[in-house]
Design a protein around this motif. Structure first.
Motif, PDB file in Angstrom:
ATOM      1  N   GLY A 113       0.815  -1.210   0.000  1.00 17.28           N
ATOM      2  CA  GLY A 113       0.000   0.000   0.000  1.00 17.28           C
ATOM      3  C   GLY A 113       0.845   1.254   0.000  1.00 17.28           C
ATOM      4  N   ALA A 114       1.933   1.242   0.759  1.00 20.51           N
ATOM      5  CA  ALA A 114       2.825   2.408   0.800  1.00 20.51           C
ATOM      6  C   ALA A 114       3.460   2.647  -0.560  1.00 20.51           C
ATOM      7  N   LEU A 115       3.853   1.571  -1.238  1.00 22.84           N
ATOM      8  CA  LEU A 115       4.455   1.717  -2.568  1.00 22.84           C
ATOM      9  C   LEU A 115       3.433   2.227  -3.583  1.00 22.84           C
ATOM     10  N   ILE A 116       2.187   1.800  -3.452  1.00 22.92           N
ATOM     11  CA  ILE A 116       1.136   2.306  -4.331  1.00 22.92           C
ATOM     12  C   ILE A 116       0.942   3.802  -4.121  1.00 22.92           C
ATOM     13  N   HIS A 117       1.006   4.256  -2.873  1.00 24.51           N
ATOM     14  CA  HIS A 117       0.906   5.689  -2.582  1.00 24.51           C
ATOM     15  C   HIS A 117       2.089   6.446  -3.190  1.00 24.51           C
ATOM     16  N   LEU A 118       3.267   5.857  -3.101  1.00 24.97           N
ATOM     17  CA  LEU A 118       4.435   6.498  -3.702  1.00 24.97           C
ATOM     18  C   LEU A 118       4.243   6.644  -5.207  1.00 24.97           C
TER      19      LEU A 118
END
Length: 251
Positions: A113-118
């Motif tokens: 999820g954090a990588l998708i936000h990035l």
């Protein structure tokens, strides 16, 4: 419909406290900074090699300020933010040419999820560069902590991500292209306590959601002795920091 819940391995509050403590130590001066100095230098070298001169940069992590100083000479705008109290590393619209995350992604509960936000925060053609201390690091510390509590060892070091897993996570997040690689830092220590001090200075201690109780005096001495058992003929223990770097491009 059954909602999938992300396991809460890490504590957002402890993560924030750890960050603020390290930031204060760095500003006071004299604190260990070798992990983040290395990450900043690696970031510089990669940008120069790729001949990237971003217009706008989002920088997460970097308690030393070394990466921010390096980026300021290469970009028109650098927005430096502290690690989020939530699992998204960047809740921004897609306007950044470069996002650099240093030493933070490995302690979020929802890494995909954090990588998708990035990725969402990048402009088309933008690049994300993510570095953190990865799997295989601190083997002597791990052995010492296990020796401290031989009967029922508590979880005192958090799970770590290796290069192969990092590559899969970047693919899962939808980056058009991705590269995952790493390198090793070797640091020699005369005592366990100095290693722990260096980890605290750089916000690298554990932030587990279920923190274990402090080691007893006897257990702590067992840990010190076990760490010292790995010393070479000069009385120094070589500890490894495996730095993983993930690079991804947005279409």
């Amino acid at each position: 419909m059954i909602e999938s819940r992300v396991p809460q391995i890490f504590s957002a509050r402890r993560r924030r406290v750890r960050w603020l403590r390290a930031l204060a130590e760095q500003r006071r001066g004299g604190a260990a900074d070798f992990v983040f100095r290395s990450m900043a230098e690696e970031l510089e070298e990669r940008l120069d090699f790729m001949q990237v001169r971003p217009n706008s940069v989002l920088l997460s992590g970097d308690p030393t300020g070394l990466a921010q100083a390096a980026l300021a000479t290469r970009a028109n705008s650098v927005l430096a933010v502290a690690p989020s109290d939530h699992d998204e590393e960047a809740a921004f619209d897609g306007s950044f040419d470069l996002i650099a995350s240093l030493g933070t992604l490995d302690t979020v509960n929802d890494v995909p999820g954090a990588l998708i936000h990035l990725r969402a925060a990048l402009a088309p053609g933008g690049i994300a560069m993510v570095s953190f201390v990865g799997a295989g690091s601190l083997a002597n510390l791990r052995r010492a902590l296990l020796a401290a509590e031989p009967d029922r060892p508590a979880a005192r070091m958090h799970p770590m991500i290796d290069v192969q897993a990092g590559s899969a996570l970047m693919q899962r997040a939808g980056f058009a292209r991705q590269v995952a690689d790493g390198y090793t830092l070797r640091v020699r220590y005369g005592a366990l306590d100095r290693l722990v001090e260096d980890l605290r200075d750089q916000a690298l201690t554990n932030v587990l959601a279920a923190p274990p109780p402090p080691l007893s005096r006897t257990a702590l001495q067992r840990a010190r002795d076990a760490f010292a058992d790995a010393a070479d003929e000069d009385g120094r223990v070589t500890e490894l920091f495996e730095i993983v770097t993930l690079t991804g491009w947005k279409d």
